[in-house]
Design an enzyme around this catalytic site. Structure first.
Site, PDB file in Angstrom:
ATOM      1  N   ASN A 184     -51.908  -7.914 -38.840  1.00  0.00           N
ATOM      2  CA  ASN A 184     -51.562  -9.106 -40.083  1.00  0.00           C
ATOM      3  C   ASN A 184     -52.746  -9.222 -40.854  1.00  0.00           C
ATOM      4  O   ASN A 184     -53.933  -9.284 -40.100  1.00  0.00           O
ATOM      5  CB  ASN A 184     -50.923 -10.222 -39.076  1.00  0.00           C
ATOM      6  CG  ASN A 184     -50.460 -11.393 -40.221  1.00  0.00           C
ATOM      7  OD1 ASN A 184     -49.658 -10.870 -41.204  1.00  0.00           O
ATOM      8  ND2 ASN A 184     -50.887 -12.532 -39.670  1.00  0.00           N
ATOM      9  N   SER A 234     -58.685 -13.133 -42.503  1.00  0.00           N
ATOM     10  CA  SER A 234     -58.617 -12.514 -41.358  1.00  0.00           C
ATOM     11  C   SER A 234     -57.830 -11.439 -41.232  1.00  0.00           C
ATOM     12  O   SER A 234     -56.765 -11.537 -41.158  1.00  0.00           O
ATOM     13  CB  SER A 234     -58.817 -13.256 -40.161  1.00  0.00           C
ATOM     14  OG  SER A 234     -59.695 -14.481 -40.216  1.00  0.00           O
ATOM     15  N   ASP A 241     -51.199 -16.139 -34.659  1.00  0.00           N
ATOM     16  CA  ASP A 241     -52.306 -16.029 -35.417  1.00  0.00           C
ATOM     17  C   ASP A 241     -53.454 -16.221 -34.520  1.00  0.00           C
ATOM     18  O   ASP A 241     -54.676 -16.532 -34.604  1.00  0.00           O
ATOM     19  CB  ASP A 241     -52.565 -17.130 -36.436  1.00  0.00           C
ATOM     20  CG  ASP A 241     -51.672 -17.246 -37.770  1.00  0.00           C
ATOM     21  OD1 ASP A 241     -51.129 -15.893 -38.076  1.00  0.00           O
ATOM     22  OD2 ASP A 241     -51.378 -18.110 -38.114  1.00  0.00           O
ATOM     23  N   HIS A 272     -54.221 -12.914 -42.261  1.00  0.00           N
ATOM     24  CA  HIS A 272     -54.134 -14.390 -42.307  1.00  0.00           C
ATOM     25  C   HIS A 272     -55.292 -15.202 -43.325  1.00  0.00           C
ATOM     26  O   HIS A 272     -56.292 -14.825 -43.131  1.00  0.00           O
ATOM     27  CB  HIS A 272     -54.074 -14.935 -40.861  1.00  0.00           C
ATOM     28  CG  HIS A 272     -53.936 -16.486 -40.885  1.00  0.00           C
ATOM     29  ND1 HIS A 272     -52.832 -17.036 -41.075  1.00  0.00           N
ATOM     30  CD2 HIS A 272     -54.568 -17.623 -40.948  1.00  0.00           C
ATOM     31  CE1 HIS A 272     -52.594 -18.248 -40.922  1.00  0.00           C
ATOM     32  NE2 HIS A 272     -53.906 -18.571 -40.951  1.00  0.00           N
TER      33      HIS A 272
END
Length: 220
Positions: free
Chosen positions: A110, A139, A148, A112
């Site tokens: 992912n 990030s 996260d 973020h």
């Protein structure tokens, strides 16, 4: 996944999918050894679906109100048919359940919009400005069951300017996202980045801290 095969990649989007497009374009241009196999959205009207189709990538949408009910069942069935090597969340706003992630340990990434572990969750640009921080960024991290909180591989850092609004800061951070996310996907495709013993390894070394790239002077 053979040593020579490109990384077969599934991408999940909820909105416009600009990071998805950046990854797909890098792959199609031969800049990273990845094969975008499918784009999946949890929203039928997501603009990212049309963007994916325009780039020649199959795209589907699955609705459903429950994040761990019908949607994840359909998602698992779709991914099971595609058999991706990795999954990239690209502006995907639905939280995936621990049961789903157990099917793909160390294979979901992912991006973020903050310098994790700071500012997990939503409205990161607004919160950075409210706090008066001098720097911000993005990030790329592996996805784990905690929101996260998965290990971060690569971060981009930008300066917060006195004249910044939420929109201008978001745009500058997004520009760096389009650089670092394809880069990490490329490392994964090159087998430089792996997941072992519950942690990321880069070039044969356990990654104890993220790599940080400073874009404060290079992006307007």
């Amino acid at each position: 996944m053979s040593a020579r095969a490109p990384l077969k990649l599934a991408l999940l989007v909820s909105g416009r999918g600009s990071n998805m497009s950046a990854i797909v374009r890098a792959a199609l241009a031969g800049e990273i050894p990845a094969q975008p196999a499918i784009v999946i959205s949890d929203r039928a009207g997501a603009a990212g679906l049309a963007s994916a189709q325009a780039l020649g990538i199959p795209a589907v949408a699955w609705g459903g109100e429950s994040p761990d009910g019908p949607f994840e069942q359909m998602l698992l069935a779709t991914l099971g048919a595609v058999q991706p090597d990795a999954i990239a969340l690209a502006g995907f706003m639905r939280i995936l359940s621990p049961a789903f992630l157990a099917h793909y340990p160390g294979r979901v990434l992912n991006i973020h919009p903050s310098l994790l572990p700071a500012y997990r969750g939503l409205h990161t640009h607004r919160r950075v400005l409210a706090a008066g921080d001098s720097e911000h960024g993005a990030s790329v991290h592996f996805v784990t069951a905690e929101l996260d909180a998965g290990p971060v591989v690569l971060q981009s850092k930008v300066a917060v300017r006195a004249t910044d609004t939420e929109a201008t800061l978001a745009a500058r951070v997004l520009a760096t996202e389009h650089i670092i996310y394809p880069r990490v996907i490329g490392w994964l495709g090159e087998r430089r980045l792996t997941w072992r013993d519950g942690a990321p390894w880069l070039d044969g070394q356990r990654l104890e801290a993220p790599i940080v790239e400073d874009f404060r002077e290079s992006l307007v």
